[in-house]
Design a protein around this motif. Structure first.
Motif, PDB file in Angstrom:
ATOM      1  N   VAL A 101     -21.676   9.007 -16.208  1.00 52.29           N
ATOM      2  CA  VAL A 101     -21.128   8.045 -15.243  1.00 52.29           C
ATOM      3  C   VAL A 101     -20.036   7.207 -15.909  1.00 52.29           C
ATOM      4  O   VAL A 101     -20.224   6.694 -17.016  1.00 52.29           O
ATOM      5  CB  VAL A 101     -22.225   7.111 -14.690  1.00 52.29           C
ATOM      6  N   SER A 102     -18.902   7.104 -15.228  1.00 51.41           N
ATOM      7  CA  SER A 102     -17.840   6.189 -15.637  1.00 51.41           C
ATOM      8  C   SER A 102     -17.617   5.202 -14.504  1.00 51.41           C
ATOM      9  O   SER A 102     -17.261   5.597 -13.388  1.00 51.41           O
ATOM     10  CB  SER A 102     -16.541   6.953 -15.923  1.00 51.41           C
ATOM     11  N   LEU A 103     -17.864   3.916 -14.749  1.00 51.68           N
ATOM     12  CA  LEU A 103     -17.754   2.890 -13.714  1.00 51.68           C
ATOM     13  C   LEU A 103     -16.761   1.831 -14.160  1.00 51.68           C
ATOM     14  O   LEU A 103     -16.907   1.235 -15.230  1.00 51.68           O
ATOM     15  CB  LEU A 103     -19.116   2.265 -13.442  1.00 51.68           C
ATOM     16  N   ARG A 104     -15.735   1.624 -13.302  1.00 47.76           N
ATOM     17  CA  ARG A 104     -14.700   0.638 -13.623  1.00 47.76           C
ATOM     18  C   ARG A 104     -14.414  -0.221 -12.403  1.00 47.76           C
ATOM     19  O   ARG A 104     -14.407   0.266 -11.270  1.00 47.76           O
ATOM     20  CB  ARG A 104     -13.442   1.343 -14.119  1.00 47.76           C
ATOM     21  N   VAL A 105     -14.190  -1.494 -12.641  1.00 45.08           N
ATOM     22  CA  VAL A 105     -13.995  -2.484 -11.581  1.00 45.08           C
ATOM     23  C   VAL A 105     -12.509  -2.776 -11.401  1.00 45.08           C
ATOM     24  O   VAL A 105     -11.754  -2.874 -12.383  1.00 45.08           O
ATOM     25  CB  VAL A 105     -14.758  -3.779 -11.912  1.00 45.08           C
ATOM     26  N   LEU A 106     -12.110  -2.924 -10.133  1.00 44.93           N
ATOM     27  CA  LEU A 106     -10.767  -3.410  -9.811  1.00 44.93           C
ATOM     28  C   LEU A 106     -10.900  -4.795  -9.191  1.00 44.93           C
ATOM     29  O   LEU A 106     -11.289  -4.928  -8.032  1.00 44.93           O
ATOM     30  CB  LEU A 106     -10.053  -2.472  -8.838  1.00 44.93           C
ATOM     31  N   PRO A 107     -10.610  -5.859  -9.956  1.00 37.97           N
ATOM     32  CA  PRO A 107     -10.705  -7.220  -9.417  1.00 37.97           C
ATOM     33  C   PRO A 107      -9.662  -7.477  -8.332  1.00 37.97           C
ATOM     34  O   PRO A 107      -8.599  -6.848  -8.303  1.00 37.97           O
ATOM     35  CB  PRO A 107     -10.440  -8.104 -10.639  1.00 37.97           C
ATOM     36  N   VAL A 108      -9.947  -8.422  -7.476  1.00 40.06           N
ATOM     37  CA  VAL A 108      -9.019  -8.795  -6.403  1.00 40.06           C
ATOM     38  C   VAL A 108      -7.696  -9.286  -6.968  1.00 40.06           C
ATOM     39  O   VAL A 108      -6.623  -9.048  -6.401  1.00 40.06           O
ATOM     40  CB  VAL A 108      -9.658  -9.880  -5.509  1.00 40.06           C
ATOM     41  N   ALA A 109      -7.742  -9.940  -8.118  1.00 43.45           N
ATOM     42  CA  ALA A 109      -6.541 -10.539  -8.708  1.00 43.45           C
ATOM     43  C   ALA A 109      -5.479  -9.519  -9.082  1.00 43.45           C
ATOM     44  O   ALA A 109      -4.329  -9.889  -9.346  1.00 43.45           O
ATOM     45  CB  ALA A 109      -6.928 -11.349  -9.942  1.00 43.45           C
ATOM     46  N   LEU A 110      -5.821  -8.230  -9.095  1.00 43.26           N
ATOM     47  CA  LEU A 110      -4.839  -7.206  -9.438  1.00 43.26           C
ATOM     48  C   LEU A 110      -3.726  -7.106  -8.410  1.00 43.26           C
ATOM     49  O   LEU A 110      -2.645  -6.599  -8.692  1.00 43.26           O
ATOM     50  CB  LEU A 110      -5.524  -5.844  -9.571  1.00 43.26           C
ATOM     51  N   GLY A 111      -3.983  -7.548  -7.200  1.00 47.00           N
ATOM     52  CA  GLY A 111      -2.971  -7.460  -6.150  1.00 47.00           C
ATOM     53  C   GLY A 111      -2.930  -6.087  -5.509  1.00 47.00           C
ATOM     54  O   GLY A 111      -3.963  -5.435  -5.338  1.00 47.00           O
ATOM     55  N   CYS A 112      -1.742  -5.611  -5.170  1.00 49.00           N
ATOM     56  CA  CYS A 112      -1.600  -4.366  -4.402  1.00 49.00           C
ATOM     57  C   CYS A 112      -1.858  -3.124  -5.259  1.00 49.00           C
ATOM     58  O   CYS A 112      -1.417  -3.056  -6.408  1.00 49.00           O
ATOM     59  CB  CYS A 112      -0.201  -4.286  -3.794  1.00 49.00           C
ATOM     60  N   HIS A 113      -2.551  -2.165  -4.686  1.00 45.86           N
ATOM     61  CA  HIS A 113      -2.748  -0.851  -5.296  1.00 45.86           C
ATOM     62  C   HIS A 113      -3.165   0.115  -4.185  1.00 45.86           C
ATOM     63  O   HIS A 113      -3.526  -0.315  -3.076  1.00 45.86           O
ATOM     64  CB  HIS A 113      -3.793  -0.911  -6.416  1.00 45.86           C
ATOM     65  N   PRO A 114      -3.128   1.422  -4.406  1.00 48.29           N
ATOM     66  CA  PRO A 114      -3.401   2.386  -3.337  1.00 48.29           C
ATOM     67  C   PRO A 114      -4.790   2.262  -2.715  1.00 48.29           C
ATOM     68  O   PRO A 114      -4.983   2.631  -1.552  1.00 48.29           O
ATOM     69  CB  PRO A 114      -3.242   3.740  -4.041  1.00 48.29           C
ATOM     70  N   GLY A 115      -5.758   1.751  -3.466  1.00 45.31           N
ATOM     71  CA  GLY A 115      -7.113   1.643  -2.950  1.00 45.31           C
ATOM     72  C   GLY A 115      -7.274   0.679  -1.796  1.00 45.31           C
ATOM     73  O   GLY A 115      -8.273   0.726  -1.073  1.00 45.31           O
ATOM     74  N   LEU A 116      -6.290  -0.208  -1.605  1.00 42.00           N
ATOM     75  CA  LEU A 116      -6.384  -1.168  -0.513  1.00 42.00           C
ATOM     76  C   LEU A 116      -6.354  -0.492   0.858  1.00 42.00           C
ATOM     77  O   LEU A 116      -6.709  -1.105   1.861  1.00 42.00           O
ATOM     78  CB  LEU A 116      -5.233  -2.184  -0.610  1.00 42.00           C
ATOM     79  N   PHE A 117      -5.932   0.770   0.904  1.00 43.94           N
ATOM     80  CA  PHE A 117      -5.855   1.477   2.182  1.00 43.94           C
ATOM     81  C   PHE A 117      -7.192   2.083   2.600  1.00 43.94           C
ATOM     82  O   PHE A 117      -7.296   2.639   3.691  1.00 43.94           O
ATOM     83  CB  PHE A 117      -4.782   2.566   2.112  1.00 43.94           C
ATOM     84  N   GLY A 118      -8.241   1.977   1.762  1.00 46.55           N
ATOM     85  CA  GLY A 118      -9.557   2.430   2.187  1.00 46.55           C
ATOM     86  C   GLY A 118     -10.277   3.274   1.155  1.00 46.55           C
ATOM     87  O   GLY A 118      -9.667   3.771   0.200  1.00 46.55           O
ATOM     88  N   PRO A 119     -11.596   3.441   1.344  1.00 43.88           N
ATOM     89  CA  PRO A 119     -12.401   4.209   0.390  1.00 43.88           C
ATOM     90  C   PRO A 119     -12.122   5.704   0.487  1.00 43.88           C
ATOM     91  O   PRO A 119     -11.739   6.206   1.538  1.00 43.88           O
ATOM     92  CB  PRO A 119     -13.838   3.895   0.818  1.00 43.88           C
ATOM     93  N   PHE A 120     -12.348   6.399  -0.624  1.00 45.31           N
ATOM     94  CA  PHE A 120     -12.211   7.863  -0.620  1.00 45.31           C
ATOM     95  C   PHE A 120     -12.951   8.438  -1.820  1.00 45.31           C
ATOM     96  O   PHE A 120     -13.284   7.717  -2.772  1.00 45.31           O
ATOM     97  CB  PHE A 120     -10.735   8.288  -0.656  1.00 45.31           C
TER      98      PHE A 120
END
Length: 278
Positions: free
Chosen positions: A197-216
């Motif tokens: 398992v590799s688990l990494r967090v994307l904090p809100v403070a990062l701003g815009c990134h492709p993941g903001l368009f939804g889960p996949f």
């Protein structure tokens, strides 16, 4: 000569055909003798790498005495099996199909912005999530059982490789209240230490990134083309087109460059736990 396909629908059709055959305790050779088709050809159908004609599916389902609802579902899959993409309702038979996709993958790359990924959910978290949807108790427990079966894929002699990017919103979502969230986040910290398992967090403070368009999720297989799974509120979609899969891989590359490293991600989750326990 039959053309290899392995589309999302053809694989789901194969899952259903194999389950129906096994329910009757028949081998490929035995079933082949009944319907007059070579065992190797039926094996291709069950793998989803070839698509039987609709009339062949009807003959097979009749020989296996499949229930009417499942008969209708599998025939519909056969009729559209060559379509590259697939949108499906969030019903239990289709959820079971997703489990089969997941079971046969080599690696899953999953992005979840607002919810803990299903395979990592604790029983209490899953139960609280679906109970809030107003589902009947038996429906909630059915979905809990599905989550439990999925968790088993992460352990054992040949565990599933799982790469997950999780948004800060999922860690602070408050599903079920503080007690349930603390236990859920502690479970995330524990599984993040597993070698598969590799688990990494994307904090809100990062701003815009492709993941903001939804889960996949990108599902990679040992010997079949990859599939992208998009999960929605009342249904899911599977993408098979090479260009679309490539676009989601590009999104993962961007998110990998932005996400916290694994040790930092664990520390971030532990910080959220401390806030909830304060």
């Amino acid at each position: 000569m039959a053309v290899l396909v392995a589309t999302p629908r053809s694989r789901a059709l194969g899952f259903g055909l194999r389950a129906a055959r096994k329910a009757r305790n028949l081998s490929l050779r035995q079933l082949g003798r009944v319907i007059g088709v070579a065992a190797q050809e039926i094996s291709h159908w069950e793998a989803g790498t070839r698509v039987p004609k609709v009339e062949q599916v009807g003959l097979l389902l009749g020989a296996l005495r499949v229930e009417p609802a499942e008969w209708k579902r599998l025939l519909a899959l056969a009729e559209n099996a060559r379509e590259p993409n697939w949108v499906e309702p969030a019903k239990v038979p289709e959820l079971a199909a997703f489990i089969e996709y997941e079971r046969t993958t080599s690696t899953v790359i999953n992005w979840e912005p607002l919810l803990v990924p299903g395979i990592f959910q604790t029983t209490d978290y899953t139960r609280a999530l679906f109970a809030a949807e107003g589902l009947k108790p038996e429906e909630v427990e059915e979905r809990v059982a599905i989550r439990v079966r999925r968790r088993g894929l992460l352990r054992g002699s040949d565990p599933l490789n799982y790469v997950v990017f999780i948004g800060e919103g999922a860690l602070r979502g408050g599903v079920g209240g503080s007690r349930i969230m603390v236990a859920q986040l502690a479970h995330l910290v524990a599984v993040s230490l597993w070698s598969n398992v590799s688990l990494r967090v994307l904090p809100v403070a990062l701003g815009c990134h492709p993941g903001l368009f939804g889960p996949f999720a990108i599902l990679d297989f040992w010997n079949l083309p990859s599939i992208v799974h998009l999960e929605g509120y009342r249904g899911s979609a599977y993408l098979y087109d090479d260009r679309e899969v490539a676009d989601y891989r590009a999104a993962v590359r961007r998110m990998r460059g932005l996400a916290l490293a694994e040790p930092e991600s664990r520390a971030f989750i532990q910080g959220v736990i401390a806030e909830l326990e304060a």
